[in-house]
Design a protein around this motif. Structure first.
Motif, PDB file in Angstrom:
ATOM      1  N   VAL A 142      80.294  57.427  -0.873  1.00 12.95           N
ATOM      2  CA  VAL A 142      80.431  58.748  -1.489  1.00 12.95           C
ATOM      3  C   VAL A 142      80.046  58.691  -2.969  1.00 12.95           C
ATOM      4  O   VAL A 142      79.399  59.604  -3.491  1.00 12.95           O
ATOM      5  CB  VAL A 142      81.874  59.274  -1.316  1.00 12.95           C
ATOM      6  CG1 VAL A 142      82.034  60.621  -2.016  1.00 12.95           C
ATOM      7  CG2 VAL A 142      82.218  59.417   0.159  1.00 12.95           C
ATOM      8  N   ILE A 143      80.425  57.612  -3.652  1.00 19.54           N
ATOM      9  CA  ILE A 143      80.031  57.448  -5.048  1.00 19.54           C
ATOM     10  C   ILE A 143      78.513  57.397  -5.166  1.00 19.54           C
ATOM     11  O   ILE A 143      77.895  58.077  -6.004  1.00 19.54           O
ATOM     12  CB  ILE A 143      80.663  56.181  -5.656  1.00 19.54           C
ATOM     13  CG1 ILE A 143      82.166  56.374  -5.843  1.00 19.54           C
ATOM     14  CG2 ILE A 143      80.003  55.828  -6.999  1.00 19.54           C
ATOM     15  CD1 ILE A 143      82.903  55.141  -6.298  1.00 19.54           C
ATOM     16  N   ASN A 144      77.873  56.587  -4.327  1.00 17.77           N
ATOM     17  CA  ASN A 144      76.409  56.481  -4.353  1.00 17.77           C
ATOM     18  C   ASN A 144      75.740  57.821  -4.071  1.00 17.77           C
ATOM     19  O   ASN A 144      74.712  58.152  -4.675  1.00 17.77           O
ATOM     20  CB  ASN A 144      75.936  55.442  -3.339  1.00 17.77           C
ATOM     21  CG  ASN A 144      76.205  54.020  -3.785  1.00 17.77           C
ATOM     22  OD1 ASN A 144      76.416  53.769  -4.966  1.00 17.77           O
ATOM     23  ND2 ASN A 144      76.193  53.090  -2.863  1.00 17.77           N
ATOM     24  N   SER A 145      76.342  58.594  -3.183  1.00 16.19           N
ATOM     25  CA  SER A 145      75.787  59.908  -2.860  1.00 16.19           C
ATOM     26  C   SER A 145      75.813  60.810  -4.092  1.00 16.19           C
ATOM     27  O   SER A 145      74.851  61.543  -4.362  1.00 16.19           O
ATOM     28  CB  SER A 145      76.568  60.540  -1.719  1.00 16.19           C
ATOM     29  OG  SER A 145      76.115  61.837  -1.426  1.00 16.19           O
ATOM     30  N   ASN A 146      76.901  60.761  -4.849  1.00 23.76           N
ATOM     31  CA  ASN A 146      77.012  61.559  -6.062  1.00 23.76           C
ATOM     32  C   ASN A 146      76.047  61.094  -7.153  1.00 23.76           C
ATOM     33  O   ASN A 146      75.642  61.880  -8.020  1.00 23.76           O
ATOM     34  CB  ASN A 146      78.441  61.532  -6.590  1.00 23.76           C
ATOM     35  CG  ASN A 146      79.356  62.506  -5.895  1.00 23.76           C
ATOM     36  OD1 ASN A 146      79.478  63.663  -6.314  1.00 23.76           O
ATOM     37  ND2 ASN A 146      79.993  62.071  -4.821  1.00 23.76           N
ATOM     38  N   LEU A 147      75.700  59.820  -7.119  1.00 26.38           N
ATOM     39  CA  LEU A 147      74.786  59.269  -8.110  1.00 26.38           C
ATOM     40  C   LEU A 147      73.322  59.297  -7.658  1.00 26.38           C
ATOM     41  O   LEU A 147      72.448  58.841  -8.371  1.00 26.38           O
ATOM     42  CB  LEU A 147      75.184  57.815  -8.421  1.00 26.38           C
ATOM     43  CG  LEU A 147      76.550  57.604  -9.072  1.00 26.38           C
ATOM     44  CD1 LEU A 147      76.849  56.111  -9.196  1.00 26.38           C
ATOM     45  CD2 LEU A 147      76.614  58.271 -10.417  1.00 26.38           C
ATOM     46  N   ASN A 148      73.117  59.822  -6.438  1.00 26.11           N
ATOM     47  CA  ASN A 148      71.763  59.828  -5.862  1.00 26.11           C
ATOM     48  C   ASN A 148      71.189  58.419  -5.767  1.00 26.11           C
ATOM     49  O   ASN A 148      69.996  58.187  -6.025  1.00 26.11           O
ATOM     50  CB  ASN A 148      70.829  60.740  -6.667  1.00 26.11           C
ATOM     51  CG  ASN A 148      71.251  62.190  -6.607  1.00 26.11           C
ATOM     52  OD1 ASN A 148      71.629  62.702  -5.562  1.00 26.11           O
ATOM     53  ND2 ASN A 148      71.211  62.856  -7.745  1.00 26.11           N
ATOM     54  N   VAL A 149      72.059  57.456  -5.421  1.00 31.96           N
ATOM     55  CA  VAL A 149      71.636  56.067  -5.288  1.00 31.96           C
ATOM     56  C   VAL A 149      71.453  55.763  -3.809  1.00 31.96           C
ATOM     57  O   VAL A 149      72.343  56.011  -3.015  1.00 31.96           O
ATOM     58  CB  VAL A 149      72.690  55.124  -5.916  1.00 31.96           C
ATOM     59  CG1 VAL A 149      72.327  53.672  -5.638  1.00 31.96           C
ATOM     60  CG2 VAL A 149      72.812  55.379  -7.393  1.00 31.96           C
TER      61      VAL A 149
END
Length: 333
Positions: free
Chosen positions: A326-333
């Motif tokens: 979910v963190i990566n999704s928010n960072l577009n990673v």
């Protein structure tokens, strides 16, 4: 702290959408920095230990505030002290309104039998309803957030320049233990996040005991830094404004980040986002909740202050890999 932070987007929208309105915030002095960037907002710090202590202290508070020629009183807190204060104002002819906290609905959400599991009205919306009662319409569907503060030298001297890095804040603590992600799983989450060399991770907290725990979570990882205890609260707020995402429990830090428009990923144990405490302007997809198939009585508490035998490990059903996803999704990673 979270309760006060949740009022900030509402106050900001009020003064933005009503140019003739001037607001006086009445709260503990510690919270004054929350409102420092909002035009036409004064802050009145309450002295609950001396001048404004007890019944006669609240009456003195009424007398102090009456000098400001207040036209309306919105009681966002709706507890004994604020009820008394607004009663004095109402008796003097000032129009008042108070926030309905939906205590009956919340009780139905958390009871073990005949539970009604449905999203309740958010606290943000409840505050908006209070202002509507006073005749002020508010729309927070397209919020305007303040410009990011310039980081002072004493902050940039202890953290790297942002450049192309992604800044991740992590606030691993909460007022009640039922809302805190297990220490070993948080260690694993931080360790996995640190493997991305483009991430810079900042750990937030307060107090000597929490700082000890944060230093353990830091694990001597080169791109993980403990912020707590190194700078004052105002500078912590400035760092939060520059984050790309905040990972937090169901706690005050989540609401602080959200009031600045920062994406917030929250972890929920015995509490639940349906209770109306989802951080402002955040999607439910950013709220990771414990497994209700394994723990069907969830949520068991609104604030996390109630414990149920056998439900001590509900947050272990939230996997570190899911948090990172979910963190990566928010960072577009």
């Amino acid at each position: 702290m979270g309760d006060v932070a949740m009022t900030v987007p509402v106050i900001r929208a009020l003064v933005q959408q009503h140019p003739n309105v001037k607001v006086t915030i009445v709260s503990r002095p510690f919270f004054q920095p929350f409102f420092a960037d909002i035009d036409r907002v004064d802050f009145f710090g309450v002295d609950l230990k001396e001048r404004h202590k007890g019944f006669w202290g609240i009456y003195r508070l009424f007398q102090d505030l009456k000098k400001k020629k207040i036209d309306f009183v919105a009681d966002f807190h709706n507890v004994l002290r604020s009820k008394l204060l607004r009663t004095f104002f109402k008796a003097s002819g000032v129009k008042t309104a108070f926030t309905d906290k939906g205590r009956g609905e919340k009780k139905a959400l958390t009871r073990s039998k005949n539970k009604i599991l449905k999203p309740l009205k958010t606290m943000i919306q409840r505050h908006i309803d209070t202002l509507n009662t006073l005749g002020f319409s508010i729309d927070v569907s397209s919020p305007k957030f303040p410009e990011k503060s310039i980081l002072p030298d004493k902050v940039t001297s202890i953290i790297e320049k942002k450049d192309t890095y992604k800044w991740i804040g992590i606030a691993p603590f909460a007022q009640y233990q039922t809302k805190v992600y297990p220490f070993d799983l948080m260690q694993k989450t931080i360790q996995l996040l640190s493997e991305n060399s483009n991430f810079r991770i900042f750990l937030f907290g307060g107090g000597k005991e929490e700082i000890v725990q944060l230093n353990k979570l830091q694990q001597n990882l080169p791109n993980v830094a403990v912020i707590a205890g190194k700078i004052d609260f105002i500078d912590e707020l400035k760092i939060i404004q520059h984050l790309d995402v905040m990972l937090s429990m169901d706690s005050g830090n989540a609401h602080i980040a959200a009031m600045y428009g920062i994406p917030v990923v929250t972890l929920w144990g015995n509490t639940h986002p349906y209770a109306g405490f989802v951080p402002f302007n955040q999607p439910l997809s950013n709220c990771l909740v414990a497994d209700r198939e394994k723990f069907p009585l969830l949520p068991t508490s609104i604030y996390g202050n109630k414990k149920i035998d056998g439900y001590e490990n509900v947050m272990r059903t939230i996997e570190p890999k899911d948090i990172i996803s979910v963190i990566n999704s928010n960072l577009n990673v």
